[in-house]
Design a protein around this motif. Structure first.
Motif, PDB file in Angstrom:
ATOM      1  N   ALA A 143       3.630  13.186  -1.871  1.00 30.48           N
ATOM      2  CA  ALA A 143       3.343  13.610  -0.506  1.00 30.48           C
ATOM      3  C   ALA A 143       1.847  13.770  -0.278  1.00 30.48           C
ATOM      4  O   ALA A 143       1.364  13.647   0.858  1.00 30.48           O
ATOM      5  CB  ALA A 143       4.076  14.929  -0.208  1.00 30.48           C
ATOM      6  N   ASP A 144       1.084  14.025  -1.375  1.00 26.93           N
ATOM      7  CA  ASP A 144      -0.369  14.162  -1.231  1.00 26.93           C
ATOM      8  C   ASP A 144      -1.093  12.820  -1.319  1.00 26.93           C
ATOM      9  O   ASP A 144      -2.321  12.763  -1.286  1.00 26.93           O
ATOM     10  CB  ASP A 144      -0.923  15.131  -2.282  1.00 26.93           C
ATOM     11  CG  ASP A 144      -0.702  14.631  -3.704  1.00 26.93           C
ATOM     12  OD1 ASP A 144      -0.241  13.483  -3.876  1.00 26.93           O
ATOM     13  OD2 ASP A 144      -0.983  15.388  -4.647  1.00 26.93           O
ATOM     14  N   GLY A 145      -0.333  11.729  -1.480  1.00 22.54           N
ATOM     15  CA  GLY A 145      -0.912  10.386  -1.448  1.00 22.54           C
ATOM     16  C   GLY A 145      -1.041   9.698  -2.788  1.00 22.54           C
ATOM     17  O   GLY A 145      -1.244   8.495  -2.845  1.00 22.54           O
ATOM     18  N   ARG A 149       0.836  -1.206   0.000  1.00 24.48           N
ATOM     19  CA  ARG A 149       0.000   0.000   0.000  1.00 24.48           C
ATOM     20  C   ARG A 149       0.866   1.250   0.000  1.00 24.48           C
ATOM     21  O   ARG A 149       1.826   1.356   0.768  1.00 24.48           O
ATOM     22  CB  ARG A 149      -0.918  -0.002   1.226  1.00 24.48           C
ATOM     23  CG  ARG A 149      -1.939   1.139   1.219  1.00 24.48           C
ATOM     24  CD  ARG A 149      -2.876   0.988   2.390  1.00 24.48           C
ATOM     25  NE  ARG A 149      -2.183   1.241   3.647  1.00 24.48           N
ATOM     26  CZ  ARG A 149      -2.053   2.450   4.191  1.00 24.48           C
ATOM     27  NH1 ARG A 149      -2.549   3.512   3.587  1.00 24.48           N
ATOM     28  NH2 ARG A 149      -1.425   2.592   5.345  1.00 24.48           N
ATOM     29  N   ALA A 150       0.542   2.192  -0.873  1.00 23.99           N
ATOM     30  CA  ALA A 150       1.308   3.441  -0.978  1.00 23.99           C
ATOM     31  C   ALA A 150       0.846   4.402   0.105  1.00 23.99           C
ATOM     32  O   ALA A 150      -0.266   4.933   0.046  1.00 23.99           O
ATOM     33  CB  ALA A 150       1.114   4.057  -2.366  1.00 23.99           C
ATOM     34  N   ASP A 151       1.713   4.620   1.102  1.00 22.91           N
ATOM     35  CA  ASP A 151       1.406   5.496   2.229  1.00 22.91           C
ATOM     36  C   ASP A 151       2.206   6.786   2.077  1.00 22.91           C
ATOM     37  O   ASP A 151       3.438   6.761   1.979  1.00 22.91           O
ATOM     38  CB  ASP A 151       1.762   4.779   3.537  1.00 22.91           C
ATOM     39  CG  ASP A 151       1.343   5.575   4.769  1.00 22.91           C
ATOM     40  OD1 ASP A 151       0.958   6.748   4.616  1.00 22.91           O
ATOM     41  OD2 ASP A 151       1.416   5.022   5.876  1.00 22.91           O
ATOM     42  N   SER A 152       1.505   7.917   2.064  1.00 15.91           N
ATOM     43  CA  SER A 152       2.210   9.186   1.905  1.00 15.91           C
ATOM     44  C   SER A 152       3.163   9.454   3.067  1.00 15.91           C
ATOM     45  O   SER A 152       4.068  10.278   2.958  1.00 15.91           O
ATOM     46  CB  SER A 152       1.206  10.337   1.777  1.00 15.91           C
ATOM     47  OG  SER A 152       0.389  10.420   2.933  1.00 15.91           O
ATOM     48  N   GLY A 153       2.973   8.740   4.181  1.00 14.42           N
ATOM     49  CA  GLY A 153       3.881   8.880   5.316  1.00 14.42           C
ATOM     50  C   GLY A 153       5.289   8.394   5.019  1.00 14.42           C
ATOM     51  O   GLY A 153       6.225   8.682   5.765  1.00 14.42           O
ATOM     52  N   LEU A 154       5.449   7.654   3.898  1.00 15.47           N
ATOM     53  CA  LEU A 154       6.785   7.188   3.509  1.00 15.47           C
ATOM     54  C   LEU A 154       7.623   8.301   2.869  1.00 15.47           C
ATOM     55  O   LEU A 154       8.839   8.164   2.746  1.00 15.47           O
ATOM     56  CB  LEU A 154       6.675   6.023   2.534  1.00 15.47           C
ATOM     57  CG  LEU A 154       6.147   4.689   3.091  1.00 15.47           C
ATOM     58  CD1 LEU A 154       5.932   3.696   1.966  1.00 15.47           C
ATOM     59  CD2 LEU A 154       7.117   4.116   4.114  1.00 15.47           C
ATOM     60  N   VAL A 155       6.969   9.370   2.425  1.00 17.70           N
ATOM     61  CA  VAL A 155       7.696  10.447   1.751  1.00 17.70           C
ATOM     62  C   VAL A 155       8.513  11.239   2.774  1.00 17.70           C
ATOM     63  O   VAL A 155       7.994  11.665   3.804  1.00 17.70           O
ATOM     64  CB  VAL A 155       6.724  11.383   1.009  1.00 17.70           C
ATOM     65  CG1 VAL A 155       7.499  12.481   0.276  1.00 17.70           C
ATOM     66  CG2 VAL A 155       5.865  10.593   0.026  1.00 17.70           C
ATOM     67  N   ARG A 156       9.812  11.411   2.473  1.00 22.13           N
ATOM     68  CA  ARG A 156      10.712  12.130   3.379  1.00 22.13           C
ATOM     69  C   ARG A 156      10.216  13.555   3.601  1.00 22.13           C
ATOM     70  O   ARG A 156       9.742  14.216   2.680  1.00 22.13           O
ATOM     71  CB  ARG A 156      12.135  12.141   2.803  1.00 22.13           C
ATOM     72  CG  ARG A 156      13.185  12.745   3.732  1.00 22.13           C
ATOM     73  CD  ARG A 156      14.579  12.570   3.127  1.00 22.13           C
ATOM     74  NE  ARG A 156      14.715  13.295   1.880  1.00 22.13           N
ATOM     75  CZ  ARG A 156      15.060  14.584   1.797  1.00 22.13           C
ATOM     76  NH1 ARG A 156      15.270  15.294   2.895  1.00 22.13           N
ATOM     77  NH2 ARG A 156      15.172  15.166   0.614  1.00 22.13           N
ATOM     78  N   ASN A 157      10.339  14.030   4.829  1.00 21.15           N
ATOM     79  CA  ASN A 157       9.896  15.371   5.185  1.00 21.15           C
ATOM     80  C   ASN A 157      10.577  16.416   4.277  1.00 21.15           C
ATOM     81  O   ASN A 157      11.797  16.462   4.169  1.00 21.15           O
ATOM     82  CB  ASN A 157      10.230  15.659   6.654  1.00 21.15           C
ATOM     83  CG  ASN A 157       9.619  16.970   7.113  1.00 21.15           C
ATOM     84  OD1 ASN A 157       8.569  17.381   6.622  1.00 21.15           O
ATOM     85  ND2 ASN A 157      10.281  17.634   8.053  1.00 21.15           N
ATOM     86  N   GLY A 158       9.753  17.227   3.612  1.00 23.85           N
ATOM     87  CA  GLY A 158      10.286  18.256   2.728  1.00 23.85           C
ATOM     88  C   GLY A 158      10.358  17.835   1.275  1.00 23.85           C
ATOM     89  O   GLY A 158      10.568  18.682   0.400  1.00 23.85           O
ATOM     90  N   ALA A 159      10.210  16.557   0.961  1.00 30.67           N
ATOM     91  CA  ALA A 159      10.262  16.073  -0.424  1.00 30.67           C
ATOM     92  C   ALA A 159       8.859  16.038  -1.019  1.00 30.67           C
ATOM     93  O   ALA A 159       7.862  15.942  -0.298  1.00 30.67           O
ATOM     94  CB  ALA A 159      10.891  14.690  -0.488  1.00 30.67           C
ATOM     95  N   THR A 160       8.782  16.108  -2.343  1.00 29.39           N
ATOM     96  CA  THR A 160       7.479  16.077  -3.010  1.00 29.39           C
ATOM     97  C   THR A 160       6.993  14.660  -3.280  1.00 29.39           C
ATOM     98  O   THR A 160       5.795  14.409  -3.332  1.00 29.39           O
ATOM     99  CB  THR A 160       7.537  16.846  -4.350  1.00 29.39           C
ATOM    100  OG1 THR A 160       8.537  16.254  -5.187  1.00 29.39           O
ATOM    101  CG2 THR A 160       7.868  18.307  -4.108  1.00 29.39           C
ATOM    102  N   GLN A 161       7.942  13.739  -3.429  1.00 32.50           N
ATOM    103  CA  GLN A 161       7.546  12.359  -3.656  1.00 32.50           C
ATOM    104  C   GLN A 161       8.690  11.417  -3.276  1.00 32.50           C
ATOM    105  O   GLN A 161       9.851  11.819  -3.216  1.00 32.50           O
ATOM    106  CB  GLN A 161       7.148  12.105  -5.115  1.00 32.50           C
ATOM    107  CG  GLN A 161       8.297  12.073  -6.099  1.00 32.50           C
ATOM    108  CD  GLN A 161       7.875  11.598  -7.490  1.00 32.50           C
ATOM    109  OE1 GLN A 161       6.695  11.639  -7.846  1.00 32.50           O
ATOM    110  NE2 GLN A 161       8.819  11.123  -8.276  1.00 32.50           N
TER     111      GLN A 161
END
Length: 553
Positions: A101-103, A49-61
């Motif tokens: 980052a938006d999911g 499952r693609a969780d937006s919480g995996l995106v590093r803080n400050g990155a867009t994707q």
């Protein structure tokens, strides 16, 4: 085999590129260093499952790319082909996943966009992940029957074919029964309509022929008087044609007296010929357009009856003949009683017997394979300090409503952890450490008959040490001779068995915390195993023990 993994902007990982090889690879590091992040990143690439919480803080994707080298006969080629994807022979298979980052997320196989569902299916064929909380692999009873069949090299194709044949025969019988039930209710309606159609006896193309003939005769009715008048002008002793002929005869006697008279005679001769042709054509037209009121009435009556019957049955007039045949056949089936049904019942019964025979043979093969698998697992339990435990493969008959192309058996792996304790499903064992060792024992037994190309064991040695950890390491090493293995471990005995060793560690630059992974050379590897042995302060004795573990591996 997994050959490379590229991770960008996943949680604490900013940029990471890893190269992998065959054999056993160990991933170690202090608690909290980020080992789970690495597995989460790989899981994302494999369709988790693609969780937006995996995106590093400050990155867009976040993005993860995994590359695999596969044999030409790998089953993934057929799966890709079924979904219209290309895989060139000899070329690596590259899967990529991005999550914003938006999911929002996207998935690619060899740079071709695919659905997340297909990516999960592809990932399941490429990598097996085993851990004590993994409910998809060996802990999922839904896959146990397939694992047993693979272990026993059981050919389920005959049962699948027999199932398909039985279902087709049964469907034909059910359809015939439903048709007969409906037809029986419609018997009187069918008899009336068949008689009505047969009495009319429609023919294909008849409506068009009647319409054309009617239109022609109606024209004749309108033109009869005019044609008679024209004919009167041409025919008779005083008609135009007779006068032309008379004039030509008189001129014939004078034509020699002057050239113009000869020319005039020639013109009159041509006029006589043309008038004669006109007379013939008028006669032919009169015959074609002959008007017979009685015949016209009969035509119209037939045409209107055809069109009315077509409207009644909501078909085209040209389809009435086919409809008559279809309704006659339905009525004939009713009149024939249950003769056709009896034949279909016999065919369905024979097909069912064929399936039951094939399914019974499949069940026997599974029972025999289960005995062999139980023995193979039992041989692995004692070295893993599970002497009192027992393992069995439960093969049970299912209710008829649960039968299918895979046979009539429910298969589930069960264990008893202590002498006298009842067997329970593998997924319900209480102790995480025992569960890890059971999974390893089962995987070793199954791998003897062939396994996945890449397997990952996530802290499967948790809660054990000493001789048990050594036994785990030995079995992982044995497995790695048949497949690529990656193990996340806290055990120095397991790490010492690895062909390759990576260290996972966090770093801080005062503002940002990052997780990194780097391969260890021999000296660094000995130091890391010494740390795993002694803890925070690495002693000379720990280094010496690490050297002995590496030498013994």
């Amino acid at each position: 085999m997994l050959t490379s993994l590229a991770i960008r902007d996943v949680v604490l990982i900013e940029a990471l590129d890893l190269e992998f090889g065959a054999g056993l690879g160990a991933l170690t590091g202090e608690t909290g260093a980020g080992k789970s992040i690495l597995l989460d990143a790989l899981g994302l690439a494999l369709g988790a499952r693609a969780d937006s919480g995996l995106v590093r803080n400050g990155a867009t994707q976040a993005a993860v790319t995994a590359s695999f080298d596969l044999p030409a006969d790998h089953g993934i080629a057929a799966l890709l082909d079924e979904n219209g994807l290309m895989m060139e022979p000899g070329e690596p298979l590259v899967i990529r996943r991005t999550v914003k980052a938006d999911g929002g997320s996207r998935a690619f196989v060899n740079d071709q966009a695919v659905s997340a569902a297909l990516l999960r299916e592809v990932g399941a064929q490429l990598v097996e992940i085993h851990g004590q909380h993994d409910d998809r692999g060996l802990l999922n009873a839904k896959g146990h029957r397939a694992l047993l069949d693979s272990f026993g090299r059981i050919d389920g194709a005959p049962a699948a074919r027999a199932w398909k044949a039985w279902r087709a025969a049964q469907d034909a019988l059910d359809t015939a029964r439903a048709d007969l039930d409906t037809a029986e209710r419609d018997r009187e309606w069918l008899k009336h309509n068949v008689k009505e159609l047969n009495d009319l006896a429609p023919e294909a193309g008849e409506e068009e022929q009647l319409a054309e003939a009617r239109a022609t005769m109606q024209k004749g009715a309108r033109l009869t008087e005019d044609l008679a008048a024209v004919d009167g002008e041409l025919q008779g002793s005083d008609g135009a044609l007779a006068r032309l002929r008379q004039a030509a005869r008189r001129l014939d006697r004078l034509a020699g007296d002057h050239p113009l008279l000869a020319e005039a005679l020639a013109a009159l001769d041509r006029a006589v010929i043309e008038a004669g042709e006109a007379e013939e054509k008028l006669a032919g037209a009169g015959e074609a357009l002959s008007f017979d009121p009685a015949r016209l009435e009969a035509m119209e009556t037939r045409l209107f009856e055809l069109r009315a019957l077509a409207r009644k049955h909501r078909v085209q007039p040209d389809d009435l003949a086919a409809l008559a045949e279809e309704l006659s056949e339905r009525l004939a089936r009713i009149e024939a009683g249950g003769e056709g049904l009896a034949a279909l019942e016999a065919a369905a019964g024979e097909a069912r017997l064929g399936y039951e025979t094939a399914a019974a043979a499949l069940s026997v093969a599974r029972q025999l394979a289960a005995v062999r698998l139980d023995g193979a697992v039992a041989g692995e339990l004692a070295p893993l300090k599970l002497d009192a435990a027992r393992f069995r493969t439960a093969v049970e008959a299912m209710a008829e409503g649960q039968w299918g192309p895979g046979g009539q058996d429910r298969v589930e792996f069960e264990i008893s952890t202590n002498s006298g304790a009842p067997f329970a499903p593998l997924a319900k064992i209480a102790s995480g450490g025992e569960l890890s060792r059971f999974i390893l024992a089962l995987k070793v037994a199954l791998a003897e008959e062939g396994g996945a190309a890449t397997m990952i064991f996530d802290e499967i040695d948790r809660g054990v040490g000493g001789a048990v950890a050594s036994a785990i390491g030995e079995r992982l090493a044995r497995l790695s001779r048949r497949a690529q293995l990656l193990v996340v471990t806290h055990s120095p005995q397991v790490a010492a068995r690895a062909d390759r060793h990576w260290l996972i560690a966090k770093s801080h630059d005062g503002l940002v915390t990052r997780t990194g992974v780097r391969p260890l050379d021999e000296a660094e590897r000995r130091e890391e195993i010494a740390r795993m042995l002694s803890g925070a302060e690495v002693t000379d004795e720990a280094r010496a023990q690490a050297g002995r573990l590496l030498a013994a591996a």
